[in-house]
Motif scaffolding. Sequence first.
Motif, PDB file in Angstrom:
ATOM      1  N   ALA A 148       0.815  -1.218   0.000  1.00  0.00           N
ATOM      2  CA  ALA A 148       0.000   0.000   0.000  1.00  0.00           C
ATOM      3  C   ALA A 148       0.846   1.263   0.000  1.00  0.00           C
ATOM      4  CB  ALA A 148      -0.925   0.010   1.206  1.00  0.00           C
ATOM      5  N   ASN A 149       2.141   1.128   0.269  1.00  0.00           N
ATOM      6  CA  ASN A 149       3.043   2.282   0.215  1.00  0.00           C
ATOM      7  C   ASN A 149       3.003   2.886  -1.190  1.00  0.00           C
ATOM      8  OD1 ASN A 149       5.708   3.553  -0.478  1.00  0.00           O
ATOM      9  ND2 ASN A 149       6.063   3.206   1.697  1.00  0.00           N
ATOM     10  N   PRO A 150       2.862   4.211  -1.343  1.00  0.00           N
ATOM     11  CA  PRO A 150       2.743   4.808  -2.682  1.00  0.00           C
ATOM     12  C   PRO A 150       3.891   4.441  -3.629  1.00  0.00           C
ATOM     13  CG  PRO A 150       2.159   6.422  -1.014  1.00  0.00           C
ATOM     14  CD  PRO A 150       2.690   5.232  -0.277  1.00  0.00           C
ATOM     15  N   ILE A 151       5.134   4.444  -3.130  1.00  0.00           N
ATOM     16  CA  ILE A 151       6.262   4.099  -3.995  1.00  0.00           C
ATOM     17  C   ILE A 151       6.182   2.633  -4.414  1.00  0.00           C
ATOM     18  CG2 ILE A 151       8.774   3.836  -4.109  1.00  0.00           C
ATOM     19  CD1 ILE A 151       7.915   6.690  -4.350  1.00  0.00           C
ATOM     20  N   ARG A 202      14.269  10.398 -12.018  1.00  0.00           N
ATOM     21  CA  ARG A 202      14.154   9.521 -13.183  1.00  0.00           C
ATOM     22  C   ARG A 202      12.970   8.570 -13.056  1.00  0.00           C
ATOM     23  NH1 ARG A 202      20.222   8.081 -13.191  1.00  0.00           N
ATOM     24  NH2 ARG A 202      19.419   6.490 -11.761  1.00  0.00           N
ATOM     25  N   GLY A 203      13.046   7.693 -12.075  1.00  0.00           N
ATOM     26  CA  GLY A 203      12.104   6.593 -11.984  1.00  0.00           C
ATOM     27  C   GLY A 203      10.694   6.987 -11.638  1.00  0.00           C
ATOM     28  N   LEU A 204      10.516   7.835 -10.616  1.00  0.00           N
ATOM     29  CA  LEU A 204       9.178   8.186 -10.173  1.00  0.00           C
ATOM     30  C   LEU A 204       8.434   8.975 -11.243  1.00  0.00           C
ATOM     31  CD1 LEU A 204       7.216   7.909  -7.894  1.00  0.00           C
ATOM     32  CD2 LEU A 204       8.153   9.975  -6.862  1.00  0.00           C
ATOM     33  N   ALA A 205       9.131   9.911 -11.882  1.00  0.00           N
ATOM     34  CA  ALA A 205       8.483  10.698 -12.937  1.00  0.00           C
ATOM     35  C   ALA A 205       8.075   9.810 -14.101  1.00  0.00           C
ATOM     36  CB  ALA A 205       9.425  11.797 -13.415  1.00  0.00           C
ATOM     37  N   ALA A 206       8.966   8.887 -14.489  1.00  0.00           N
ATOM     38  CA  ALA A 206       8.662   8.000 -15.618  1.00  0.00           C
ATOM     39  C   ALA A 206       7.489   7.078 -15.293  1.00  0.00           C
ATOM     40  CB  ALA A 206       9.894   7.174 -15.976  1.00  0.00           C
ATOM     41  N   ALA A 207       7.491   6.508 -14.094  1.00  0.00           N
ATOM     42  CA  ALA A 207       6.410   5.600 -13.711  1.00  0.00           C
ATOM     43  C   ALA A 207       5.077   6.333 -13.636  1.00  0.00           C
ATOM     44  CB  ALA A 207       6.731   4.956 -12.369  1.00  0.00           C
ATOM     45  N   ARG A 208       5.104   7.537 -13.076  1.00  0.00           N
ATOM     46  CA  ARG A 208       3.877   8.328 -12.992  1.00  0.00           C
ATOM     47  C   ARG A 208       3.352   8.663 -14.388  1.00  0.00           C
ATOM     48  NH1 ARG A 208       4.373  13.228  -9.133  1.00  0.00           N
ATOM     49  NH2 ARG A 208       3.623  11.726  -7.614  1.00  0.00           N
ATOM     50  N   PHE A 209       4.258   9.011 -15.293  1.00  0.00           N
ATOM     51  CA  PHE A 209       3.862   9.361 -16.656  1.00  0.00           C
ATOM     52  C   PHE A 209       3.234   8.152 -17.350  1.00  0.00           C
ATOM     53  CE2 PHE A 209       5.310  10.685 -21.120  1.00  0.00           C
ATOM     54  CZ  PHE A 209       4.207  11.500 -21.306  1.00  0.00           C
TER      55      PHE A 209
END
Length: 316
Positions: A148-151, A202-209
């Motif tokens: 359930a952790n957002p990341i 890098r990773g969080l922005a790409a995954a969110r996109f």
Amino acid sequence: MTQPQLSFDGDPNGAAYEQWREQFCRQVANVDFVPVGEGRVHRTIAPAILPRLRLSASFGTPMSFVSLGTNDELIVTMSPNSALSGAMGKRPLEIAAGDVTIGDPSIKGARITQITHGNFQTALLPRKALLRACPNAEDLIARAIPGANPITSMFLRYYDLAHAHADKLAPAELDAVSQHLFDLAVLMIGARGDVAEEARLRGLAAARFEAIKADILAQLDSAALSLSDIAATHRIRARTIQLLFEKAGITYSGFVLEQRLLRAERLLRNPGLRSRKIIEIAHLAGFHDVSYFHRAFRRRFEATPDDVRKLASEAE
């Protein structure tokens, strides 16, 4: 030499299972697959090889996965619909369905058991690279990382996207997806300082996109699709979404239009939809102004919807 089969469906007590277990499980996967309980064994396995890591998604009856101790990577393991139990050396492992854990396949006899019928997913990560980014990674072996952790949720969603599309990507795209998934793993495990900031950029922005684009594609046929609703779903500002698209070289509205046009073109070529009217095809693709659809379609494909349908029919 014949290629070992990836999946098995049958009696676990016969020669066929032992052959699969030896040729694929032990020699290719470097893991012993031990059935849990009585009855027929079913296991389908779909691997995906990326530049920095290896993914494996499988589905089937309860199974214990026992390490042969020949692999020095660390393994992120999860099951969305089955609890996991086992042990990593002297560390007991008890993980709830939907949570994530780290396994150590370098420990001979290390075991993870999928308790009930369902999915079992893994990501093999290079140990040295992971420890450089997260010196504490080995401390988390056999411990639960809440799903359930957002990341963690972003990691799981991006994992599904990477696994589903890996075989369709060009080498440069595969390299980027691999880096993004590794970055999300680093954030999920708990990188700190500059390493975490770099991974986040890098990773969080790409995954969110990618998650945003997937939600848009799922709602393409809806007249109610709106930037504000997408932003609310992802709990970010609408302007942030616009900036993500602009960074990728396109506007939000341009992406939506292009995807709707591509869907309309595919529907028009579909023999099973040959009897549907053009206005129905437009609606299925998300266009509710038919005049606008015709204009946009002709600009994009330099042909009318009728022309595309006729050419597809003649080519059959």
